[in-house]
Write a protein that holds these residues in place. Sequence first.
Motif, PDB file in Angstrom:
ATOM      1  N   SER A  70      37.827  47.203  56.060  1.00 24.60           N
ATOM      2  CA  SER A  70      37.994  48.511  55.417  1.00 24.60           C
ATOM      3  C   SER A  70      38.645  48.284  54.059  1.00 24.60           C
ATOM      4  N   ASP A 122      32.823  47.579  56.157  1.00 25.00           N
ATOM      5  CA  ASP A 122      32.593  48.545  57.249  1.00 25.00           C
ATOM      6  C   ASP A 122      31.570  48.086  58.281  1.00 25.00           C
ATOM      7  N   SER A 170      43.347  56.539  42.124  1.00 27.71           N
ATOM      8  CA  SER A 170      44.555  55.722  42.201  1.00 27.71           C
ATOM      9  C   SER A 170      45.233  55.640  40.835  1.00 27.71           C
ATOM     10  N   GLY A 214      44.450  55.276  50.409  1.00 25.60           N
ATOM     11  CA  GLY A 214      43.501  55.440  51.510  1.00 25.60           C
ATOM     12  C   GLY A 214      42.110  55.870  51.104  1.00 25.60           C
ATOM     13  N   ASN A 215      41.847  56.019  49.803  1.00 21.52           N
ATOM     14  CA  ASN A 215      40.502  56.401  49.368  1.00 21.52           C
ATOM     15  C   ASN A 215      39.575  55.183  49.455  1.00 21.52           C
ATOM     16  N   ARG A 216      38.418  55.385  50.061  1.00 18.01           N
ATOM     17  CA  ARG A 216      37.487  54.269  50.226  1.00 18.01           C
ATOM     18  C   ARG A 216      37.019  53.766  48.863  1.00 18.01           C
ATOM     19  N   ILE A 217      37.050  52.467  48.680  1.00 13.96           N
ATOM     20  CA  ILE A 217      36.595  51.845  47.439  1.00 13.96           C
ATOM     21  C   ILE A 217      35.392  50.956  47.767  1.00 13.96           C
ATOM     22  N   PHE A 266      47.813  51.974  54.450  1.00 15.72           N
ATOM     23  CA  PHE A 266      46.417  51.534  54.388  1.00 15.72           C
ATOM     24  C   PHE A 266      46.278  50.035  54.143  1.00 15.72           C
ATOM     25  N   THR A 287      40.159  50.093  50.726  1.00 13.04           N
ATOM     26  CA  THR A 287      40.618  51.369  50.151  1.00 13.04           C
ATOM     27  C   THR A 287      41.554  51.092  48.985  1.00 13.04           C
ATOM     28  N   ASP A 288      41.883  52.170  48.251  1.00 14.49           N
ATOM     29  CA  ASP A 288      42.970  52.041  47.289  1.00 14.49           C
ATOM     30  C   ASP A 288      44.280  52.248  48.037  1.00 14.49           C
ATOM     31  N   THR A 291      43.783  46.783  50.892  1.00 13.85           N
ATOM     32  CA  THR A 291      44.054  47.780  49.851  1.00 13.85           C
ATOM     33  C   THR A 291      43.978  47.102  48.494  1.00 13.85           C
TER      34      THR A 291
END
Lengths: 206, 252
Positions: A35, A63, B160, A41-44, A135, A37-38, A101
Amino acid sequence: MSIPLFRVLPLLALFGFATPFRVLAQIGSCGLRVSVTDMYGNRIPAERIRLADRDGSAEIQQDAVVHSQCGEHTLDVTASGARPAKVIFDLHQAEQVVAVTLGLGAVEGPVPTCTVLGEVTPDSGVVRVRLLQLFGNYSVDVVPVRGGFSVRNVDCGSYLLVAMGKTSCLGTMTLDITATTGRVAKLNLKREALNEAACTSIRPSR
Amino acid sequence: MSTTGVENSGVPVNFRDPKGLYAEPVLLGSLTLDPTNGGLEPGPGGNRDVNGGGAGPEYSLPVTGTSEGPGGALQGGIMPGSPVFSIAFDALTNDKEMFYGLFMGQQSENCESDLKKLGVTDNQIAMAALNANIINGLGVTGATTTYAQAGWGASPLYGSAVAQFGSTTVTQYMTLVNPAAAALAQLGGSNIYINASWVNGMSTSDRQAMLLHELTHNITGKDDESLQRALGLPTGAASQNIGDRLRGDCFK
Protein backbone atom coordinates in the motif's frame (compact mmCIF):
# COMPACT_ATOMS: atom_id res chain seq x y z
CA MET A 1 5.42 -24.82 -34.70
CA SER A 2 7.27 -26.81 -32.10
CA ILE A 3 10.97 -26.69 -31.39
CA PRO A 4 12.83 -29.82 -30.34
CA LEU A 5 13.62 -29.74 -26.63
CA PHE A 6 17.32 -30.49 -27.20
CA ARG A 7 17.58 -27.17 -29.06
CA VAL A 8 15.82 -25.18 -26.39
CA LEU A 9 17.59 -26.50 -23.32
CA PRO A 10 21.06 -25.15 -24.16
CA LEU A 11 19.54 -21.74 -24.81
CA LEU A 12 17.69 -21.81 -21.50
CA ALA A 13 20.85 -22.86 -19.71
CA LEU A 14 22.80 -20.07 -21.38
CA PHE A 15 20.11 -17.55 -20.52
CA GLY A 16 20.09 -18.72 -16.92
CA PHE A 17 23.81 -18.24 -16.54
CA ALA A 18 23.86 -14.96 -18.44
CA THR A 19 21.09 -13.27 -16.43
CA PRO A 20 22.82 -10.75 -14.18
CA PHE A 21 20.10 -10.69 -11.53
CA ARG A 22 18.41 -13.67 -10.03
CA VAL A 23 14.68 -13.38 -9.99
CA LEU A 24 12.71 -13.05 -6.80
CA ALA A 25 11.43 -16.33 -5.42
CA GLN A 26 7.79 -16.09 -6.46
CA ILE A 27 6.50 -19.14 -4.67
CA GLY A 28 6.23 -19.33 -0.93
CA SER A 29 3.85 -19.66 1.94
CA CYS A 30 3.92 -15.93 2.60
CA GLY A 31 2.38 -13.10 0.61
CA LEU A 32 2.23 -9.36 0.64
CA ARG A 33 0.29 -6.43 -0.70
CA VAL A 34 2.03 -3.06 -0.95
CA SER A 35 0.00 0.00 0.00
CA VAL A 36 1.54 3.31 -1.09
CA THR A 37 0.20 6.52 0.43
CA ASP A 38 1.34 9.97 1.42
CA MET A 39 1.81 10.82 5.09
CA TYR A 40 -1.91 11.51 5.47
CA GLY A 41 -3.15 8.24 3.97
CA ASN A 42 -3.97 9.44 0.45
CA ARG A 43 -3.22 6.75 -2.11
CA ILE A 44 -0.24 7.63 -4.30
CA PRO A 45 0.26 5.84 -7.61
CA ALA A 46 3.75 4.41 -7.43
CA GLU A 47 5.99 4.79 -10.42
CA ARG A 48 8.09 1.77 -9.57
CA ILE A 49 8.08 -0.80 -6.76
CA ARG A 50 10.98 -3.19 -6.55
CA LEU A 51 10.78 -6.08 -4.10
CA ALA A 52 13.92 -7.96 -3.16
CA ASP A 53 14.46 -11.05 -1.04
CA ARG A 54 17.59 -13.09 -0.42
CA ASP A 55 17.32 -14.76 -3.82
CA GLY A 56 16.77 -11.79 -6.09
CA SER A 57 14.41 -8.98 -6.97
CA ALA A 58 11.45 -8.16 -9.19
CA GLU A 59 9.19 -5.23 -9.98
CA ILE A 60 5.71 -5.61 -8.56
CA GLN A 61 2.41 -3.71 -8.69
CA GLN A 62 0.95 -1.87 -5.74
CA ASP A 63 -2.17 -3.30 -4.11
CA ALA A 64 -1.69 -6.65 -5.84
CA VAL A 65 -0.99 -9.78 -3.81
CA VAL A 66 2.49 -11.15 -4.41
CA HIS A 67 3.58 -14.52 -3.06
CA SER A 68 7.08 -14.89 -1.82
CA GLN A 69 9.11 -16.87 0.62
CA CYS A 70 8.82 -15.84 4.25
CA GLY A 71 11.68 -13.82 5.70
CA GLU A 72 13.38 -10.49 5.25
CA HIS A 73 12.51 -8.40 2.21
CA THR A 74 13.33 -4.95 0.92
CA LEU A 75 11.06 -2.59 -0.99
CA ASP A 76 12.24 0.35 -3.07
CA VAL A 77 9.40 2.65 -4.04
CA THR A 78 9.44 5.75 -6.24
CA ALA A 79 6.63 8.10 -7.25
CA SER A 80 6.37 11.45 -8.95
CA GLY A 81 7.01 14.32 -6.57
CA ALA A 82 8.01 12.07 -3.71
CA ARG A 83 11.29 11.26 -2.14
CA PRO A 84 12.23 7.65 -2.81
CA ALA A 85 11.44 5.21 0.00
CA LYS A 86 13.24 2.08 1.06
CA VAL A 87 11.51 -0.28 3.49
CA ILE A 88 13.09 -3.35 5.03
CA PHE A 89 10.54 -5.68 6.57
CA ASP A 90 10.02 -9.21 7.75
CA LEU A 91 7.40 -11.10 5.77
CA HIS A 92 5.64 -13.70 7.87
CA GLN A 93 1.95 -13.61 6.97
CA ALA A 94 -0.05 -15.15 4.13
CA GLU A 95 -1.35 -11.76 3.04
CA GLN A 96 0.64 -9.08 4.80
CA VAL A 97 0.05 -5.43 4.01
CA VAL A 98 3.25 -3.46 3.73
CA ALA A 99 2.42 0.21 4.19
CA VAL A 100 4.81 2.57 2.46
CA THR A 101 4.40 6.27 3.09
CA LEU A 102 6.05 8.69 0.70
CA GLY A 103 7.23 12.10 1.81
CA LEU A 104 7.58 15.17 -0.36
CA GLY A 105 10.73 15.26 -2.43
CA ALA A 106 13.57 16.99 -0.65
CA VAL A 107 15.74 19.71 -2.07
CA GLU A 108 18.54 21.63 -0.49
CA GLY A 109 18.14 20.00 2.85
CA PRO A 110 15.51 18.35 4.93
CA VAL A 111 11.84 18.64 4.15
CA PRO A 112 10.17 20.70 6.87
CA THR A 113 9.54 18.42 9.80
CA CYS A 114 6.84 18.44 12.44
CA THR A 115 6.84 18.50 16.21
CA VAL A 116 4.57 17.16 18.91
CA LEU A 117 4.62 19.02 22.22
CA GLY A 118 2.58 17.87 25.17
CA GLU A 119 1.77 18.51 28.78
CA VAL A 120 1.11 15.71 31.18
CA THR A 121 -0.80 16.43 34.34
CA PRO A 122 0.56 14.72 37.47
CA ASP A 123 -2.65 12.82 38.14
CA SER A 124 -2.87 11.40 34.63
CA GLY A 125 -0.61 8.45 35.38
CA VAL A 126 1.13 8.80 32.01
CA VAL A 127 4.68 7.50 32.26
CA ARG A 128 5.41 7.02 28.59
CA VAL A 129 4.07 8.40 25.33
CA ARG A 130 4.11 6.33 22.18
CA LEU A 131 3.68 7.98 18.78
CA LEU A 132 2.74 5.69 15.88
CA GLN A 133 2.62 6.76 12.24
CA LEU A 134 -0.85 5.76 11.09
CA PHE A 135 -0.03 5.05 7.46
CA GLY A 136 3.62 4.13 7.74
CA ASN A 137 5.89 2.07 9.91
CA TYR A 138 7.46 4.71 12.11
CA SER A 139 6.98 4.68 15.87
CA VAL A 140 8.77 6.31 18.76
CA ASP A 141 8.46 6.34 22.54
CA VAL A 142 9.28 9.26 24.82
CA VAL A 143 9.13 9.73 28.57
CA PRO A 144 7.50 12.83 30.02
CA VAL A 145 9.92 14.96 32.01
CA ARG A 146 8.76 17.66 34.44
CA GLY A 147 5.20 17.45 33.22
CA GLY A 148 5.93 17.68 29.54
CA PHE A 149 7.16 15.76 26.54
CA SER A 150 8.23 16.50 23.01
CA VAL A 151 8.74 14.55 19.82
CA ARG A 152 10.71 16.57 17.31
CA ASN A 153 11.82 16.17 13.70
CA VAL A 154 9.18 13.70 12.66
CA ASP A 155 7.56 13.66 9.23
CA CYS A 156 4.41 15.75 9.13
CA GLY A 157 1.39 13.48 8.77
CA SER A 158 -1.18 11.45 10.65
CA TYR A 159 -0.30 9.77 13.93
CA LEU A 160 -1.83 7.81 16.74
CA LEU A 161 -0.61 8.86 20.16
CA VAL A 162 -0.85 6.30 22.91
CA ALA A 163 -0.57 7.43 26.52
CA MET A 164 0.93 4.59 28.53
CA GLY A 165 0.71 3.98 32.24
CA LYS A 166 3.08 1.73 34.15
CA THR A 167 1.42 -1.49 33.08
CA SER A 168 -1.46 -0.40 30.89
CA CYS A 169 -2.60 1.76 28.04
CA LEU A 170 -4.43 4.80 29.40
CA GLY A 171 -5.85 6.31 26.25
CA THR A 172 -5.20 7.32 22.66
CA MET A 173 -5.43 10.40 20.51
CA THR A 174 -5.16 10.82 16.73
CA LEU A 175 -3.19 13.73 15.30
CA ASP A 176 -2.94 15.33 11.87
CA ILE A 177 0.11 17.55 11.95
CA THR A 178 0.02 20.11 9.13
CA ALA A 179 1.07 23.61 8.19
CA THR A 180 -2.18 25.01 9.54
CA THR A 181 -0.93 24.29 13.04
CA GLY A 182 2.52 25.57 12.23
CA ARG A 183 3.68 21.97 11.89
CA VAL A 184 3.38 21.64 15.65
CA ALA A 185 0.80 19.65 17.58
CA LYS A 186 0.31 21.01 21.10
CA LEU A 187 -1.43 18.59 23.41
CA ASN A 188 -2.54 18.29 26.96
CA LEU A 189 -2.83 14.67 27.97
CA LYS A 190 -5.57 15.12 30.49
CA ARG A 191 -7.52 11.95 31.08
CA GLU A 192 -10.66 13.48 29.59
CA ALA A 193 -8.82 14.37 26.38
CA LEU A 194 -7.82 10.80 25.75
CA ASN A 195 -9.91 8.11 24.19
CA GLU A 196 -9.85 5.70 27.09
CA ALA A 197 -12.21 3.28 25.41
CA ALA A 198 -9.48 2.52 22.88
CA CYS A 199 -7.50 1.02 25.72
CA THR A 200 -10.26 -1.13 27.14
CA SER A 201 -9.07 -4.67 27.51
CA ILE A 202 -10.75 -7.25 25.38
CA ARG A 203 -10.45 -10.84 26.51
CA PRO A 204 -10.01 -13.07 23.48
CA SER A 205 -12.63 -15.78 23.22
CA ARG A 206 -11.60 -19.39 22.94
CA MET B 1 27.55 25.67 -28.12
CA SER B 2 26.22 28.92 -29.43
CA THR B 3 23.95 30.93 -27.26
CA THR B 4 21.23 33.35 -28.01
CA GLY B 5 20.29 34.47 -24.54
CA VAL B 6 21.10 37.70 -22.80
CA GLU B 7 24.66 37.44 -21.65
CA ASN B 8 25.50 38.46 -18.13
CA SER B 9 28.45 36.22 -17.72
CA GLY B 10 31.01 37.61 -15.37
CA VAL B 11 29.28 40.95 -15.20
CA PRO B 12 27.34 40.98 -12.00
CA VAL B 13 24.86 43.80 -12.09
CA ASN B 14 24.90 46.04 -9.09
CA PHE B 15 21.40 45.71 -7.86
CA ARG B 16 21.72 48.89 -5.89
CA ASP B 17 21.15 50.30 -9.34
CA PRO B 18 23.14 53.54 -9.43
CA LYS B 19 21.21 54.75 -12.47
CA GLY B 20 17.94 54.53 -10.59
CA LEU B 21 16.29 52.46 -13.28
CA TYR B 22 15.06 49.73 -11.04
CA ALA B 23 13.58 49.23 -7.64
CA GLU B 24 15.84 49.45 -4.63
CA PRO B 25 16.76 46.15 -3.15
CA VAL B 26 14.70 45.09 -0.23
CA LEU B 27 15.62 43.28 2.90
CA LEU B 28 14.46 39.79 3.59
CA GLY B 29 10.75 39.62 3.68
CA SER B 30 9.93 43.15 2.67
CA LEU B 31 8.25 43.98 -0.60
CA THR B 32 8.54 46.88 -3.00
CA LEU B 33 6.61 47.78 -6.09
CA ASP B 34 8.69 47.24 -9.17
CA PRO B 35 7.79 49.99 -11.61
CA THR B 36 9.12 48.00 -14.54
CA ASN B 37 6.52 45.28 -14.50
CA GLY B 38 3.89 46.42 -12.10
CA GLY B 39 4.34 43.49 -9.78
CA LEU B 40 5.28 43.16 -6.19
CA GLU B 41 8.96 42.63 -6.32
CA PRO B 42 10.92 41.47 -3.35
CA GLY B 43 14.52 42.37 -3.76
CA PRO B 44 17.11 39.88 -4.72
CA GLY B 45 19.13 37.88 -2.40
CA GLY B 46 17.77 38.95 0.88
CA ASN B 47 19.62 37.46 3.76
CA ARG B 48 22.04 35.24 1.97
CA ASP B 49 23.33 33.78 5.16
CA VAL B 50 20.17 31.75 4.99
CA ASN B 51 20.70 28.69 2.89
CA GLY B 52 18.01 26.34 1.84
CA GLY B 53 16.20 24.43 4.45
CA GLY B 54 13.23 24.26 2.20
CA ALA B 55 11.75 21.49 0.22
CA GLY B 56 10.52 21.20 -3.26
CA PRO B 57 11.61 21.08 -6.82
CA GLU B 58 13.37 24.40 -6.87
CA TYR B 59 16.79 25.25 -8.17
CA SER B 60 18.66 26.42 -5.13
CA LEU B 61 22.07 27.87 -5.04
CA PRO B 62 24.48 27.14 -2.24
CA VAL B 63 25.51 30.27 -0.44
CA THR B 64 29.16 30.67 0.37
CA GLY B 65 29.53 34.35 1.06
CA THR B 66 28.33 36.47 3.86
CA SER B 67 25.56 38.96 3.57
CA GLU B 68 27.50 42.07 4.25
CA GLY B 69 25.57 44.31 1.99
CA PRO B 70 24.49 43.47 -1.52
CA GLY B 71 26.45 41.22 -3.76
CA GLY B 72 27.05 38.29 -1.45
CA ALA B 73 28.47 35.65 -3.76
CA LEU B 74 26.95 32.25 -4.33
CA GLN B 75 28.98 29.14 -4.90
CA GLY B 76 30.32 29.16 -8.42
CA GLY B 77 30.61 32.92 -8.36
CA ILE B 78 26.96 33.58 -9.14
CA MET B 79 25.98 37.06 -8.02
CA PRO B 80 22.54 38.62 -8.02
CA GLY B 81 21.86 40.49 -11.24
CA SER B 82 19.16 42.88 -12.31
CA PRO B 83 15.82 42.20 -10.62
CA VAL B 84 13.94 43.02 -13.80
CA PHE B 85 11.87 40.00 -14.79
CA SER B 86 11.64 40.88 -18.48
CA ILE B 87 15.40 40.54 -18.91
CA ALA B 88 15.41 37.04 -17.44
CA PHE B 89 12.22 36.18 -19.32
CA ASP B 90 13.71 37.22 -22.69
CA ALA B 91 16.92 35.32 -22.02
CA LEU B 92 15.07 32.15 -21.02
CA THR B 93 12.68 32.48 -23.95
CA ASN B 94 15.68 32.59 -26.28
CA ASP B 95 17.10 29.57 -24.48
CA LYS B 96 13.80 27.74 -24.86
CA GLU B 97 13.76 28.37 -28.60
CA MET B 98 17.38 27.33 -28.89
CA PHE B 99 16.64 24.15 -26.88
CA TYR B 100 13.77 23.29 -29.19
CA GLY B 101 16.09 23.24 -32.18
CA LEU B 102 19.11 21.82 -30.39
CA PHE B 103 17.38 18.89 -28.73
CA MET B 104 15.73 17.83 -31.95
CA GLY B 105 19.15 16.42 -32.67
CA GLN B 106 21.72 14.29 -30.89
CA GLN B 107 23.86 15.77 -28.10
CA SER B 108 27.39 14.96 -27.01
CA GLU B 109 28.05 11.50 -25.63
CA ASN B 110 28.31 12.74 -22.04
CA CYS B 111 25.15 14.78 -22.36
CA GLU B 112 23.22 11.86 -23.82
CA SER B 113 24.51 9.69 -21.00
CA ASP B 114 23.22 12.18 -18.41
CA LEU B 115 19.84 12.43 -20.10
CA LYS B 116 19.53 8.66 -20.17
CA LYS B 117 20.31 8.47 -16.46
CA LEU B 118 17.71 11.14 -15.81
CA GLY B 119 15.17 9.19 -17.82
CA VAL B 120 14.48 11.84 -20.46
CA THR B 121 14.89 11.88 -24.22
CA ASP B 122 16.08 14.67 -26.49
CA ASN B 123 12.64 14.93 -28.01
CA GLN B 124 10.99 15.26 -24.60
CA ILE B 125 13.31 18.13 -23.78
CA ALA B 126 12.60 19.84 -27.08
CA MET B 127 8.86 19.61 -26.51
CA ALA B 128 9.08 20.61 -22.84
CA ALA B 129 11.14 23.65 -23.83
CA LEU B 130 8.51 24.59 -26.37
CA ASN B 131 5.70 24.34 -23.81
CA ALA B 132 7.43 25.73 -20.72
CA ASN B 133 5.89 28.83 -19.13
CA ILE B 134 8.42 31.16 -17.54
CA ILE B 135 6.70 32.92 -14.63
CA ASN B 136 7.88 35.67 -12.32
CA GLY B 137 8.14 34.00 -8.93
CA LEU B 138 8.35 37.41 -7.32
CA GLY B 139 5.58 39.04 -9.35
CA VAL B 140 1.82 39.06 -9.08
CA THR B 141 1.46 35.40 -10.10
CA GLY B 142 4.15 34.33 -7.67
CA ALA B 143 2.49 36.31 -4.91
CA THR B 144 -0.87 34.65 -5.53
CA THR B 145 0.22 31.10 -6.27
CA THR B 146 0.94 28.79 -3.38
CA TYR B 147 4.24 27.02 -3.24
CA ALA B 148 2.35 23.72 -3.03
CA GLN B 149 0.43 24.50 -6.21
CA ALA B 150 3.52 25.75 -8.03
CA GLY B 151 5.59 22.69 -7.24
CA TRP B 152 3.13 19.84 -6.80
CA GLY B 153 -0.01 21.09 -8.57
CA ALA B 154 0.33 18.35 -11.18
CA SER B 155 1.58 15.70 -8.76
CA PRO B 156 -0.28 13.09 -6.70
CA LEU B 157 1.57 14.55 -3.72
CA TYR B 158 -0.31 17.85 -4.05
CA GLY B 159 -2.54 17.20 -1.05
CA SER B 160 0.47 16.38 1.06
CA ALA B 161 2.23 19.53 -0.14
CA VAL B 162 -0.79 21.65 0.82
CA ALA B 163 -0.85 20.04 4.25
CA GLN B 164 2.82 20.79 4.78
CA PHE B 165 3.25 24.18 3.16
CA GLY B 166 -0.24 25.59 3.64
CA SER B 167 -0.79 28.98 2.04
CA THR B 168 2.88 29.90 1.67
CA THR B 169 3.20 31.56 -1.73
CA VAL B 170 6.00 31.25 -4.24
CA THR B 171 7.07 34.80 -3.43
CA GLN B 172 7.16 34.08 0.27
CA TYR B 173 9.11 30.92 -0.35
CA MET B 174 11.68 32.64 -2.55
CA THR B 175 12.16 35.52 -0.13
CA LEU B 176 11.50 34.23 3.36
CA VAL B 177 11.98 30.48 3.33
CA ASN B 178 14.71 29.96 0.78
CA PRO B 179 16.15 33.20 -0.62
CA ALA B 180 18.75 31.17 -2.51
CA ALA B 181 16.07 29.59 -4.71
CA ALA B 182 16.61 30.71 -8.30
CA ALA B 183 13.86 28.69 -9.93
CA LEU B 184 10.99 26.40 -9.09
CA ALA B 185 9.59 23.90 -11.58
CA GLN B 186 6.16 22.34 -11.46
CA LEU B 187 6.70 18.61 -11.16
CA GLY B 188 5.04 16.96 -14.12
CA GLY B 189 3.74 20.33 -15.36
CA SER B 190 4.93 23.12 -17.63
CA ASN B 191 5.43 26.04 -15.27
CA ILE B 192 8.80 27.38 -14.15
CA TYR B 193 8.85 30.16 -11.55
CA ILE B 194 12.02 32.19 -11.34
CA ASN B 195 13.75 34.75 -9.17
CA ALA B 196 14.94 37.12 -11.91
CA SER B 197 17.82 38.47 -9.82
CA TRP B 198 19.55 35.13 -9.60
CA VAL B 199 18.79 34.21 -13.21
CA ASN B 200 20.13 37.55 -14.47
CA GLY B 201 23.28 37.01 -12.44
CA MET B 202 24.04 33.71 -14.12
CA SER B 203 26.33 33.10 -17.05
CA THR B 204 24.60 31.88 -20.19
CA SER B 205 25.75 28.32 -19.63
CA ASP B 206 24.67 28.39 -15.98
CA ARG B 207 21.27 29.69 -17.00
CA GLN B 208 20.83 27.08 -19.73
CA ALA B 209 21.89 24.31 -17.38
CA MET B 210 19.35 25.58 -14.87
CA LEU B 211 16.66 25.58 -17.55
CA LEU B 212 17.53 22.01 -18.56
CA HIS B 213 17.36 21.00 -14.90
CA GLU B 214 13.92 22.57 -14.50
CA LEU B 215 12.64 21.00 -17.71
CA THR B 216 13.74 17.64 -16.34
CA HIS B 217 11.50 18.27 -13.32
CA ASN B 218 8.65 19.19 -15.68
CA ILE B 219 9.10 16.04 -17.73
CA THR B 220 9.81 13.42 -15.08
CA GLY B 221 8.02 14.80 -12.02
CA LYS B 222 11.06 13.78 -10.00
CA ASP B 223 12.48 15.77 -7.11
CA ASP B 224 16.06 16.94 -6.87
CA GLU B 225 17.17 14.06 -4.70
CA SER B 226 16.02 11.58 -7.33
CA LEU B 227 17.81 13.51 -10.07
CA GLN B 228 20.97 13.71 -7.98
CA ARG B 229 20.86 9.98 -7.33
CA ALA B 230 20.32 9.26 -11.01
CA LEU B 231 23.42 11.27 -11.89
CA GLY B 232 25.45 9.78 -9.04
CA LEU B 233 25.76 13.14 -7.29
CA PRO B 234 25.73 13.80 -3.55
CA THR B 235 22.14 14.11 -2.38
CA GLY B 236 22.87 16.27 0.62
CA ALA B 237 24.24 19.07 -1.53
CA ALA B 238 22.36 22.00 -3.05
CA SER B 239 20.58 21.24 -6.29
CA GLN B 240 23.01 23.43 -8.17
CA ASN B 241 25.21 20.34 -8.51
CA ILE B 242 22.69 18.99 -11.03
CA GLY B 243 23.01 22.11 -13.17
CA ASP B 244 26.79 22.04 -12.78
CA ARG B 245 26.90 18.51 -14.15
CA LEU B 246 24.58 19.33 -17.04
CA ARG B 247 26.50 22.50 -17.84
CA GLY B 248 29.77 20.58 -18.03
CA ASP B 249 28.33 17.77 -20.12
CA CYS B 250 25.83 19.61 -22.31
CA PHE B 251 26.72 23.30 -22.51
CA LYS B 252 30.48 23.55 -22.74
